[in-house]
Design an enzyme around this catalytic site. Structure first.
Site, mmCIF file in Angstrom:
data_model
loop_
_atom_site.group_PDB
_atom_site.id
_atom_site.type_symbol
_atom_site.label_atom_id
_atom_site.label_comp_id
_atom_site.label_asym_id
_atom_site.label_seq_id
_atom_site.Cartn_x
_atom_site.Cartn_y
_atom_site.Cartn_z
ATOM 1 N N GLU A 409 0.810 -1.219 0.000
ATOM 2 C CA GLU A 409 0.000 0.000 0.000
ATOM 3 C C GLU A 409 0.847 1.274 0.000
ATOM 4 O O GLU A 409 0.466 2.280 -0.597
ATOM 5 C CB GLU A 409 -0.969 0.004 1.188
ATOM 6 C CG GLU A 409 -2.138 -0.972 1.051
ATOM 7 C CD GLU A 409 -1.767 -2.430 1.240
ATOM 8 O OE1 GLU A 409 -0.660 -2.717 1.755
ATOM 9 O OE2 GLU A 409 -2.583 -3.301 0.868
ATOM 10 N N HIS A 478 -12.365 -5.546 7.749
ATOM 11 C CA HIS A 478 -12.995 -5.206 6.472
ATOM 12 C C HIS A 478 -14.187 -4.297 6.741
ATOM 13 O O HIS A 478 -15.193 -4.357 6.042
ATOM 14 C CB HIS A 478 -13.463 -6.464 5.715
ATOM 15 C CG HIS A 478 -12.353 -7.386 5.328
ATOM 16 N ND1 HIS A 478 -11.784 -8.285 6.201
ATOM 17 C CD2 HIS A 478 -11.683 -7.533 4.156
ATOM 18 C CE1 HIS A 478 -10.827 -8.961 5.580
ATOM 19 N NE2 HIS A 478 -10.747 -8.521 4.342
#
Ligand SMILES: Cc1ncc(C[n+]2csc(CCOP(=O)(O)OP(=O)(O)O)c2C)c(N)n1
Length: 676
Positions: A409, A478
């Site tokens: 990321e 999530h």
């Protein structure tokens, strides 16, 4: 060691270097050394608060920079690289303006510490204090040059300490995978401040090149011809499309790490003296004398010339004016919009869901803007993203423009920054908000500050799309909401669409904006929320809220999935005789204060709903602003309904339902507030 050790090998003519070029290299080394000495003296005299020293590194820096084409290549020097800058044509006065933090300091206008280079005209990209963040930028620039078919290669510099950071490894990996035209130059001076190489590096830095699919070349960093030869070979490889190279140049710094460091506590005088006998400038001088290229008069003239140039530059730089403005944080400054006081008419268009709207808008942007790039984990076809947001883009626009990145990321955000700096318009995807945290540094320390820290010299026109939020049984990793982290950061913009029309309007506006925009997509709405997708041009300005429902009794302020829940709640409240308005913020930053104020004036009561944690959540900012600026209009305390102090939502349905704000919870709190 003996004087013999200063001897440099090779023959400059065999390397394609003219006599004049080598003398010029010598001149730059001398200039760098004199400048360094002068900066230390200014520090000791109390005229310059902070100095970073280059002495000892001159052969590495000049030898490497000499192999670059100053008309086409890009450089990302790190803070020690005074001589790289001089060799690329940056005048000593520019460096001294930074030392004295003057308004006319071309690197940052006095915003950054000295030696935080930036020169858009020479393609020297802005540099921060954060070790190793420059490496992903270098990859982004190189990628953009290649995809745009532009000439030029990228040289990126760092110390051996920087090779311990993840950003270095992520960048080496990406450069290796794509055979990018990047040369990684590691100036190994054997200490990262006080930490010796043996505690910094397992094995040899140069050996790591193999693991990343590129050649590694170890050189004596005090031998300028060796450095030049290695760099020249690497640059040639890069230019010929053969990919990246790692160069490890072993050298030594003669002074302390900076003027704030005391190196006597970690290095012995004998060790410093040993390396001083290997002075790279003396080495080249000896070579020039032996080759009858430097007379005693020439040597004196070069010394005098450097001293005079520096004395003049110091006088001019010290007399320059101090900076007096803190702008420009944003390339497109935030200006308050007109208050929205009525619901917008629904736009015409085919009814689609939110994920389809994201996908269609990306297709439109890629179709009309050849400079647009889309990348992230799994975004390329045939997968087209874990939510299918990017499906079809690779097939339509090619694997150069819509591509998968490695699972990294920080690299993804760094690539966005680099590609954006080199003229592409990146739309990066982070697969889930929960996994953006490794990219925090690149967003906060880099993207957000690039315009400001370079005094407007560089912009950071990037969009980062991030699916976020709960309600899909995503559990702890999530389901997270991240808007508060980023809204806190000057330089970033943060938007949250909640309808297909707003997806289109906001994504286009985010794309066209010259600043970094976080585009947070409430993933619960991906398939749940349907609405018209406007045909043709449609823009929603950043910083404009939408009044989804006008109401006189109280206002519910929400965004994302909570805007939908709030509308549902308002219907139920209406049946109970409570007339609730719903203001969908759409834009977290810029915040549409005028529209919030108009609602406070209209209803006197406000309930703020968000699914992020309540404590220091975004609602706290909204409540504080109302309390400060609209207190007289309030008929009740501002209330918040958000997630309690629990790490997002558990997997078990019973627990998720217990924690996540919901329609009945909104109804209950709104009823309570209405009755206050
Ligand atoms: C991410 C990060 N951690 C720590 C620091 C503090 N710091 C500044 S320079 C430095 C040492 C860097 O050593 P190296 O990369 O070998 O370069 P050198 O200064 O020796 O040229 C450290 C730890 C920082 N600037 N950034």
């Amino acid at each position: 060691m003996t004087l013999e050790d200063t001897a440099i090998g090779g023959d400059h003519r065999a390397l394609g270097l003219s006599d004049e070029s080598v003398i010029d290299m010598y001149r730059t080394m001398v200039l760098a050394r004199r400048l360094d000495d002068r900066m230390w003296a200014l520090n000791r005299q109390g005229r310059a608060p902070f100095v970073v020293s280059a002495s000892g590194h001159e052969a590495t820096q000049v030898g490497a920079a000499a192999a670059l084409d100053p008309e086409a290549d890009w450089a990302l020097p790190y803070y020690r690289d005074v001589a790289v800058n001089l060799m690329l044509g940056v005048p000593p006065e520019a460096i001294l303006l930074g030392l004295f933090s003057k308004a006319t300091d071309p690197t940052s206008g006095g915003r950054q510490m000295p030696n935080h280079w930036s020169d858009p005209s020479r393609r020297i990209f802005t540099h921060s204090s954060v070790i190793a963040t420059q490496f992903p930028h270098a990859c982004g620039i190189a990628y953009a040059l290649r995809v745009q078919g532009r000439p030029g290669i990228v040289a990126v510099f760092g110390g051996e300490g920087s090779t311990s950071e993840g950003d270095w490894h992520e960048a080496m990996n990406f450069a290796g995978i794509h055979r990018l035209p990047v040369v990684f130059v590691i100036e190994n001076n054997q200490y990262a401040i006080s930490v010796p190489e043996r505690l910094e590096v397992a094995g040899q830095i140069v050996d790591r090149a193999k693991g990343y699919g590129m050649p590694g070349v170890a050189v004596d960093g005090n031998d300028i011809l060796q450095v030049y030869a290695a760099m020249n070979g690497a640059v040639e490889r890069a230019r010929n499309g053969e990919g990246p190279t790692l160069i490890e140049a072993r050298t030594y710094r003669y002074y302390a790490h900076t003027s704030d460091d005391d190196d006597k506590v970690y290095r012995t005088a004998e060790e410093v003296e040993t390396w001083r006998r290997r002075d790279p400038i003396r080495g080249l001088r000896q070579y020039l004398i032996e080759n009858r290229m430097l007379s005693a008069d020439d040597e004196a003239a070069i010394d005098d010339e450097a001293s005079t140039a520096i004395a003049d530059a110091v006088a001019r730089a010290e007399a320059a004016p101090a900076p007096d403005t803190v702008e420009p944080v944003y390339a497109a400054p935030i200006v308050p919009s007109e208050a929205v006081t009525e619901p917008e008419p629904a736009p015409a268009g085919e009814a689609v869901n939110v994920i389809t709207a994201v996908n269609r808008t990306l297709h439109e942007i890629m179709d009309t803007h050849p400079e647009a790039l889309v990348f992230g984990e799994d975004v390329a076809d045939p997968k087209g993203g874990v939510f299918k947001a990017t499906i079809g883009l690779t097939d339509a626009f090619g694997e150069g423009r819509a591509f998968n990145t490695p699972l990294a990321e920080s690299l993804i955000i760094g690539l966005a920054i680099g590609t954006g700096a080199a003229g592409s318009r990146p739309i990066a995807e982070i697969q889930f908000a929960d996994f953006i945290h490794p990219g925090f540094d690149q967003l906060v320390s880099e993207a957000a500050r690039i315009h400001y820290r370079s005094n407007g010299g560089w912009t950071c026109p990037i969009v980062v799309r991030v699916p976020y939020g709960g309600g899909i049984h995503g559990a702890l990793y999530h389901s997270q909401s991240i808007e508060a982290f980023y809204a806190h950061v000057p330089g970033l913009k943060v938007v949250v669409p909640s309808t297909p029309a707003d997806v289109k309007g906001l994504l286009w506006s985010a794309f066209e904006d010259p600043d970094p925009v976080m585009f947070l997509e409430p993933k619960k709405l991906y398939r749940l929320a349907k609405g018209p997708y406007p045909a043709g041009e449609h823009r929603v300005p950043l910083g404009r809220a939408a009044l989804r429902r006008a109401g006189g009794d109280l206002t519910i302020i929400a965004y994302g999935a909570m805007a939908h829940f709030s509308l549902e709640a308002a219907e139920i409240l209406a049946a109970d005789g409570i007339d609730a308005g719903v203001l969908d913020l759409r834009s977290i930053k810029p915040l549409d204060w005028p529209s919030i104020e108009a609602q406070v004036q209209r209803t006197g009561k406000v309930l703020i709903v968000h699914e992020d944690n309540e404590f220091v959540g975004f609602g706290a900012e909204v409540a504080a602003q109302i309390g400060e600026k609209a207190f007289e209009w309030l008929d009740a305390p501002v209330r918040r309904y958000a997630t309690p102090d629990v790490p997002t939502f558990p997997f078990a349905t019973s627990l998720e339902e217990m924690l996540m704000p919901n329609v009945s919870g909104i109804v209950a709190r709104a009823t309570d507030l209405a009755e206050y």
